[in-house]
Design a protein around this motif. Sequence first.
Motif, PDB file in Angstrom:
ATOM      1  N   VAL A 133       0.855  -1.179   0.000  1.00  0.00           N
ATOM      2  CA  VAL A 133       0.000   0.000   0.000  1.00  0.00           C
ATOM      3  C   VAL A 133       0.894   1.232   0.000  1.00  0.00           C
ATOM      4  O   VAL A 133       1.902   1.266   0.709  1.00  0.00           O
ATOM      5  CB  VAL A 133      -0.923  -0.014   1.243  1.00  0.00           C
ATOM      6  CG1 VAL A 133      -1.716   1.263   1.368  1.00  0.00           C
ATOM      7  CG2 VAL A 133      -1.840  -1.227   1.192  1.00  0.00           C
ATOM      8  N   ALA A 134       0.528   2.215  -0.779  1.00  0.00           N
ATOM      9  CA  ALA A 134       1.284   3.467  -0.815  1.00  0.00           C
ATOM     10  C   ALA A 134       0.713   4.437   0.206  1.00  0.00           C
ATOM     11  O   ALA A 134      -0.498   4.491   0.407  1.00  0.00           O
ATOM     12  CB  ALA A 134       1.212   4.083  -2.209  1.00  0.00           C
ATOM     13  N   SER A 181      -2.683   9.032   4.173  1.00  0.00           N
ATOM     14  CA  SER A 181      -3.666   7.957   4.069  1.00  0.00           C
ATOM     15  C   SER A 181      -3.054   6.814   3.278  1.00  0.00           C
ATOM     16  O   SER A 181      -2.121   7.009   2.506  1.00  0.00           O
ATOM     17  CB  SER A 181      -4.959   8.444   3.418  1.00  0.00           C
ATOM     18  OG  SER A 181      -4.715   8.878   2.103  1.00  0.00           O
ATOM     19  N   ALA A 182      -3.587   5.630   3.497  1.00  0.00           N
ATOM     20  CA  ALA A 182      -3.101   4.431   2.823  1.00  0.00           C
ATOM     21  C   ALA A 182      -3.916   4.220   1.558  1.00  0.00           C
ATOM     22  O   ALA A 182      -5.144   4.199   1.600  1.00  0.00           O
ATOM     23  CB  ALA A 182      -3.241   3.227   3.743  1.00  0.00           C
ATOM     24  N   LYS A 183      -3.236   4.071   0.435  1.00  0.00           N
ATOM     25  CA  LYS A 183      -3.895   3.822  -0.841  1.00  0.00           C
ATOM     26  C   LYS A 183      -3.340   2.533  -1.433  1.00  0.00           C
ATOM     27  O   LYS A 183      -2.126   2.379  -1.549  1.00  0.00           O
ATOM     28  CB  LYS A 183      -3.652   4.968  -1.830  1.00  0.00           C
ATOM     29  CG  LYS A 183      -4.200   6.298  -1.380  1.00  0.00           C
ATOM     30  CD  LYS A 183      -5.691   6.323  -1.440  1.00  0.00           C
ATOM     31  CE  LYS A 183      -6.193   7.698  -1.013  1.00  0.00           C
ATOM     32  NZ  LYS A 183      -7.584   7.803  -0.960  1.00  0.00           N
ATOM     33  N   PRO A 184      -4.224   1.609  -1.827  1.00  0.00           N
ATOM     34  CA  PRO A 184      -3.742   0.387  -2.464  1.00  0.00           C
ATOM     35  C   PRO A 184      -2.968   0.711  -3.741  1.00  0.00           C
ATOM     36  O   PRO A 184      -3.331   1.625  -4.472  1.00  0.00           O
ATOM     37  CB  PRO A 184      -5.022  -0.379  -2.794  1.00  0.00           C
ATOM     38  CG  PRO A 184      -6.081   0.229  -1.934  1.00  0.00           C
ATOM     39  CD  PRO A 184      -5.672   1.646  -1.705  1.00  0.00           C
ATOM     40  N   ILE A 234      -6.760  -1.321   4.622  1.00  0.00           N
ATOM     41  CA  ILE A 234      -7.387  -1.270   5.947  1.00  0.00           C
ATOM     42  C   ILE A 234      -6.409  -1.798   6.993  1.00  0.00           C
ATOM     43  O   ILE A 234      -6.257  -1.205   8.065  1.00  0.00           O
ATOM     44  CB  ILE A 234      -8.713  -2.054   5.943  1.00  0.00           C
ATOM     45  CG1 ILE A 234      -9.723  -1.366   5.017  1.00  0.00           C
ATOM     46  CG2 ILE A 234      -9.270  -2.195   7.359  1.00  0.00           C
ATOM     47  CD1 ILE A 234     -10.924  -2.222   4.667  1.00  0.00           C
ATOM     48  N   ALA A 235      -5.715  -2.899   6.673  1.00  0.00           N
ATOM     49  CA  ALA A 235      -4.717  -3.457   7.589  1.00  0.00           C
ATOM     50  C   ALA A 235      -3.587  -2.460   7.833  1.00  0.00           C
ATOM     51  O   ALA A 235      -3.137  -2.280   8.976  1.00  0.00           O
ATOM     52  CB  ALA A 235      -4.148  -4.766   7.022  1.00  0.00           C
ATOM     53  N   THR A 236      -3.146  -1.781   6.788  1.00  0.00           N
ATOM     54  CA  THR A 236      -2.089  -0.784   6.919  1.00  0.00           C
ATOM     55  C   THR A 236      -2.537   0.374   7.793  1.00  0.00           C
ATOM     56  O   THR A 236      -1.788   0.862   8.641  1.00  0.00           O
ATOM     57  CB  THR A 236      -1.652  -0.276   5.524  1.00  0.00           C
ATOM     58  OG1 THR A 236      -1.187  -1.404   4.770  1.00  0.00           O
ATOM     59  CG2 THR A 236      -0.566   0.770   5.617  1.00  0.00           C
ATOM     60  N   ASP A 237      -3.780   0.809   7.610  1.00  0.00           N
ATOM     61  CA  ASP A 237      -4.307   1.891   8.441  1.00  0.00           C
ATOM     62  C   ASP A 237      -4.366   1.447   9.904  1.00  0.00           C
ATOM     63  O   ASP A 237      -4.021   2.213  10.802  1.00  0.00           O
ATOM     64  CB  ASP A 237      -5.690   2.320   7.945  1.00  0.00           C
ATOM     65  CG  ASP A 237      -6.194   3.537   8.679  1.00  0.00           C
ATOM     66  OD1 ASP A 237      -5.574   4.618   8.542  1.00  0.00           O
ATOM     67  OD2 ASP A 237      -7.207   3.423   9.404  1.00  0.00           O
TER      68      ASP A 237
END
Length: 185
Positions: A97-98, A111-114, A126-129
């Motif tokens: 995730v970027a 924010s985390a973006k796939p 979601i896991a990264t967040d």
Amino acid sequence: MPFIFLGNALWLDFVNTQIIDGALIDLIGNDGAFLQWAKTADLQADEDDAATFDAALTEAQAFRAHLRAAADSLAAGTALNPVFVADINRRMAEHPVATVLQNAGSGWATSAKPVTSGPQSVLAAIATDFARFVSTEATNVRHCSNERCCIMFYDTSKNHTRRWCSMETCGNRAKAAGRRARVVQ
């Protein structure tokens, strides 16, 4: 019913796709809903992936249940389940995730973006967040004080005294009930 984005964190907003409004309501419980939630949450989700999202619905719901248990643990100040932490790490490793820097009005936020589209990438975001949250802000996860509400949120208020998922709904109901009780006395 529209999606609820009151959690102040992506992972809590995903947890809040299962609510109680007189009865248990699963906001991502039918075909197309998981994809629509991902698009509404501004994650990389393409209409071409609709069948893939529908096929991953059971996995998404199970992951949401594990996230709710983790939120309950954080709210209670107890340790996270090591098996769940391993699952978070696996999801992040398998689907990078970027991190994106965005103007948040009064400042900046990440924010985390796939990197790619698809349900596994959305679950990885979601896991990264969740991982970012736990590593920086693991306190102040709250349950709405309305005993009939199951919304969870990250309390970002100045004194960390927020009680309601939303003043427009549960907060107003509590205030109105308090006024009625005082008038009756």
